[in-house]
Design a protein around this motif. Structure first.
Motif, PDB file in Angstrom:
ATOM      1  N   VAL A  75     -26.803 -11.571  10.753  1.00 21.04           N
ATOM      2  CA  VAL A  75     -25.810 -10.497  10.691  1.00 21.04           C
ATOM      3  C   VAL A  75     -26.433  -9.212  11.227  1.00 21.04           C
ATOM      4  N   ARG A  76     -26.237  -8.987  12.518  1.00 21.80           N
ATOM      5  CA  ARG A  76     -26.769  -7.821  13.207  1.00 21.80           C
ATOM      6  C   ARG A  76     -25.726  -7.298  14.184  1.00 21.80           C
ATOM      7  N   GLY A  77     -25.613  -5.990  14.286  1.00 19.98           N
ATOM      8  CA  GLY A  77     -24.693  -5.376  15.232  1.00 19.98           C
ATOM      9  C   GLY A  77     -24.860  -3.879  15.188  1.00 19.98           C
ATOM     10  N   GLU A  78     -23.954  -3.166  15.823  1.00 17.42           N
ATOM     11  CA  GLU A  78     -24.050  -1.710  15.868  1.00 17.42           C
ATOM     12  C   GLU A  78     -23.777  -1.138  14.483  1.00 17.42           C
ATOM     13  N   GLY A  79     -24.814  -0.609  13.852  1.00 18.15           N
ATOM     14  CA  GLY A  79     -24.701  -0.099  12.489  1.00 18.15           C
ATOM     15  C   GLY A  79     -24.658  -1.207  11.448  1.00 18.15           C
ATOM     16  N   ILE A  80     -24.903  -2.447  11.844  1.00 16.03           N
ATOM     17  CA  ILE A  80     -24.803  -3.606  10.950  1.00 16.03           C
ATOM     18  C   ILE A  80     -26.171  -4.256  10.812  1.00 16.03           C
ATOM     19  N   ASP A  81     -26.622  -4.419   9.566  1.00 12.57           N
ATOM     20  CA  ASP A  81     -27.926  -5.022   9.318  1.00 12.57           C
ATOM     21  C   ASP A  81     -27.849  -5.835   8.028  1.00 12.57           C
ATOM     22  N   GLY A  82     -27.945  -7.150   8.163  1.00 15.08           N
ATOM     23  CA  GLY A  82     -27.855  -8.022   7.005  1.00 15.08           C
ATOM     24  C   GLY A  82     -28.922  -7.785   5.956  1.00 15.08           C
ATOM     25  N   ARG A  83     -29.974  -7.073   6.292  1.00 10.46           N
ATOM     26  CA  ARG A  83     -31.008  -6.741   5.305  1.00 10.46           C
ATOM     27  C   ARG A  83     -30.524  -5.682   4.331  1.00 10.46           C
ATOM     28  N   GLU A  84     -29.455  -4.964   4.702  1.00 10.94           N
ATOM     29  CA  GLU A  84     -28.934  -3.877   3.871  1.00 10.94           C
ATOM     30  C   GLU A  84     -27.659  -4.266   3.118  1.00 10.94           C
ATOM     31  N   ILE A  85     -27.139  -5.459   3.372  1.00 12.87           N
ATOM     32  CA  ILE A  85     -25.885  -5.899   2.762  1.00 12.87           C
ATOM     33  C   ILE A  85     -26.196  -6.960   1.711  1.00 12.87           C
ATOM     34  N   THR A  86     -25.738  -6.751   0.488  1.00  9.86           N
ATOM     35  CA  THR A  86     -25.977  -7.728  -0.572  1.00  9.86           C
ATOM     36  C   THR A  86     -24.797  -8.702  -0.686  1.00  9.86           C
ATOM     37  N   VAL A  87     -25.031  -9.802  -1.378  1.00 10.30           N
ATOM     38  CA  VAL A  87     -23.969 -10.772  -1.625  1.00 10.30           C
ATOM     39  C   VAL A  87     -22.843 -10.121  -2.430  1.00 10.30           C
ATOM     40  N   ARG A  88     -23.204  -9.293  -3.399  1.00  8.58           N
ATOM     41  CA  ARG A  88     -22.194  -8.588  -4.196  1.00  8.58           C
ATOM     42  C   ARG A  88     -21.275  -7.756  -3.300  1.00  8.58           C
ATOM     43  N   ARG A  89     -21.868  -7.065  -2.332  1.00  2.50           N
ATOM     44  CA  ARG A  89     -21.060  -6.219  -1.446  1.00  2.50           C
ATOM     45  C   ARG A  89     -20.133  -7.043  -0.554  1.00  2.50           C
ATOM     46  N   LEU A  90     -20.552  -8.249  -0.202  1.00  2.00           N
ATOM     47  CA  LEU A  90     -19.649  -9.139   0.525  1.00  2.00           C
ATOM     48  C   LEU A  90     -18.420  -9.451  -0.321  1.00  2.00           C
ATOM     49  N   LEU A  91     -18.662  -9.917  -1.548  1.00  4.04           N
ATOM     50  CA  LEU A  91     -17.564 -10.368  -2.403  1.00  4.04           C
ATOM     51  C   LEU A  91     -16.648  -9.227  -2.814  1.00  4.04           C
ATOM     52  N   GLN A  92     -17.180  -8.004  -2.842  1.00  2.00           N
ATOM     53  CA  GLN A  92     -16.381  -6.860  -3.297  1.00  2.00           C
ATOM     54  C   GLN A  92     -15.834  -6.014  -2.150  1.00  2.00           C
ATOM     55  N   HIS A  93     -16.076  -6.430  -0.920  1.00  2.00           N
ATOM     56  CA  HIS A  93     -15.595  -5.687   0.259  1.00  2.00           C
ATOM     57  C   HIS A  93     -16.168  -4.272   0.319  1.00  2.00           C
ATOM     58  N   THR A  94     -17.425  -4.129  -0.030  1.00  2.00           N
ATOM     59  CA  THR A  94     -18.088  -2.831   0.104  1.00  2.00           C
ATOM     60  C   THR A  94     -19.265  -2.910   1.080  1.00  2.00           C
ATOM     61  N   SER A  95     -19.238  -3.903   1.962  1.00  2.00           N
ATOM     62  CA  SER A  95     -20.358  -4.122   2.893  1.00  2.00           C
ATOM     63  C   SER A  95     -20.303  -3.238   4.129  1.00  2.00           C
ATOM     64  N   GLY A  96     -19.115  -2.809   4.509  1.00  2.00           N
ATOM     65  CA  GLY A  96     -18.938  -2.082   5.768  1.00  2.00           C
ATOM     66  C   GLY A  96     -18.760  -2.982   6.973  1.00  2.00           C
ATOM     67  N   LEU A  97     -18.763  -4.313   6.795  1.00  2.00           N
ATOM     68  CA  LEU A  97     -18.582  -5.210   7.933  1.00  2.00           C
ATOM     69  C   LEU A  97     -17.173  -5.070   8.510  1.00  2.00           C
ATOM     70  N   PRO A  98     -17.053  -4.966   9.828  1.00  5.49           N
ATOM     71  CA  PRO A  98     -15.731  -4.859  10.455  1.00  5.49           C
ATOM     72  C   PRO A  98     -14.984  -6.186  10.381  1.00  5.49           C
ATOM     73  N   ASP A  99     -13.668  -6.104  10.427  1.00  7.01           N
ATOM     74  CA  ASP A  99     -12.828  -7.297  10.361  1.00  7.01           C
ATOM     75  C   ASP A  99     -12.582  -7.858  11.756  1.00  7.01           C
ATOM     76  N   TYR A 100     -12.312  -9.153  11.808  1.00  5.73           N
ATOM     77  CA  TYR A 100     -12.002  -9.825  13.074  1.00  5.73           C
ATOM     78  C   TYR A 100     -10.541 -10.254  13.146  1.00  5.73           C
ATOM     79  N   GLU A 101      -9.799 -10.059  12.056  1.00  7.69           N
ATOM     80  CA  GLU A 101      -8.485 -10.700  11.917  1.00  7.69           C
ATOM     81  C   GLU A 101      -7.541 -10.416  13.080  1.00  7.69           C
ATOM     82  N   ASP A 102      -7.464  -9.166  13.525  1.00  4.97           N
ATOM     83  CA  ASP A 102      -6.510  -8.820  14.577  1.00  4.97           C
ATOM     84  C   ASP A 102      -6.875  -9.428  15.927  1.00  4.97           C
ATOM     85  N   LEU A 103      -8.061 -10.012  16.039  1.00  2.00           N
ATOM     86  CA  LEU A 103      -8.492 -10.614  17.305  1.00  2.00           C
ATOM     87  C   LEU A 103      -8.127 -12.090  17.420  1.00  2.00           C
TER      88      LEU A 103
END
Length: 360
Positions: free
Chosen positions: A109-137
């Protein structure tokens, strides 16, 4: 907007000579006033008695009735199943909620402003990770029945910039649950579908719930057809048979309203998670000023009769579902066979859920 002419609503199993109850009236209004092709519901009371309801028609082409408690695509309700499996693995000591994504998926999980070392499992499940969505694509890919691998979904999301720094705030993103699903597969060495089947569906006896296999665009059991409104002036389109792989851990499951009642009831009763993990799941952050809160894959919403109910909801082409359960054993779910274009219609759908829970 052009819509097909709808048949009169079907009679409710709960109707009496005195006339339909509040849930049935609400479903009838969603069909007659809001133009939805069909609506169906299941309500379970504190004693475990279930009432089912239908309104509208199950197939606009033939006018056939809505199957009672028919199977539907449940969209993002799938996230709760994924969260339950994740939290079961937490309880088993195989996943740490506060460990980073990189602990399980190093370098993925790497991208512009995205670093999997800074995102916890809790933040994934609670939608507080900051990861962008892909749904509209991927909406058109669903309708074209194009299979998308979970890694492809993640790659689509990672082309975008982070929405915010991890933990800074709440924002819904399907990408969070794709990553959670990949962690489950990495930790267990088994496909997500098998883990959900064994750990949730079979464990509590959900007889009408399943995770469609790759390439399966059908709905197995009796079901109402799903529809979609395209731009103004275009006729309504049937979209029952789609490839739901773009939902995967975030939205692929098929179920019924009564199975969802059973699932959320079992979850709140402690039949799926140890007490410590259920308490973590129910620890929420506010969803704006809506009065609702988002836990670890589950949403709390206030009831007009006092207290809250716990559920999620889901949208996927052809179907929108809302509902949940209370701590004292009530449950209700409502599905309509098109995603409303007007948020006010969804609010009325949620009001039907409230009627079911407050009168059950």
């Amino acid at each position: 907007m052009t819509t097909a002419v709808l048949a009169p609503p079907a009679a409710s199993a709960a109707s009496s000579a005195a006339g339909p109850d509040g849930v049935q009236r609400g479903l009838n209004a969603l069909v007659r006033s809001d133009g939805l092709p069909a609506a169906l519901a299941s309500v379970e009371d504190r004693e475990g008695r279930t009432r089912t309801y239908t309104s509208g028609v199950g197939d606009l082409a033939t006018g056939s009735p809505v199957p009672v408690d028919g199977q539907v695509r449940i969209g993002s309700n799938t996230k709760v199943f994924t969260a339950v499996v994740t939290l079961q693995l937490v309880g088993e000591g195989r996943i740490d909620l506060d460990a980073s994504v990189d602990t399980y998926l190093p370098g993925l999980v790497r991208g512009e402003g995205i670093d999997g070392r800074e995102i916890t499992v809790r933040r994934l499940l609670q939608h507080t990770s900051g990861l962008p969505d892909y749904e509209d694509l991927v909406g058109d890919d669903m309708l074209r029945r194009q299979y998308l691998d979970p890694r492809e979904l993640l790659d689509l999301a990672l082309r975008r910039t982070a929405e915010f720094a991890p933990g800074a705030r709440w924002q819904y993103s399907n990408t969070n649950y794709v990553v959670a699903g990949l962690i489950i597969e990495e930790v267990t060495g088994l496909p997500l579908a098998e883990e959900i089947e064994e750990r949730v569906i079979r464990r509590i006896g959900l007889r009408h719930t399943y995770f469609p296999a790759p390439g399966d665009t059908t709905v197995r059991e009796p079901h109402p057809r799903g529809y979609q409104w395209d731009p103004a002036g275009a006729p309504v389109r049937e979209v029952t048979e789609i490839d739901p792989s773009a939902g995967w851990a975030a939205g692929q499951l098929i179920s019924t309203d009564s199975d969802l009642d059973r699932f959320f009831g079992a979850l709140l009763a402690g039949r799926l998670l140890p007490a410590a993990q259920l308490a973590q799941m129910r620890t929420t952050v506010p969803i704006g000023d809506s009065g609702a809160g988002y836990g670890l894959g589950i949403v709390s919403r206030p009831l007009s009769c006092g207290g809250v109910y716990w559920g999620h909801g889901g949208d996927i082409p052809g179907y929108e579902t809302r509902g949940g359960a209370t701590d004292d054993g009530r449950a209700a779910h409502v599905t309509v066979t098109a995603i409303p274009a007007d948020p006010a219609v969804t609010a009325r759908l949620e009001d039907v859920v409230d009627r079911g829970l407050c009168r059950s």
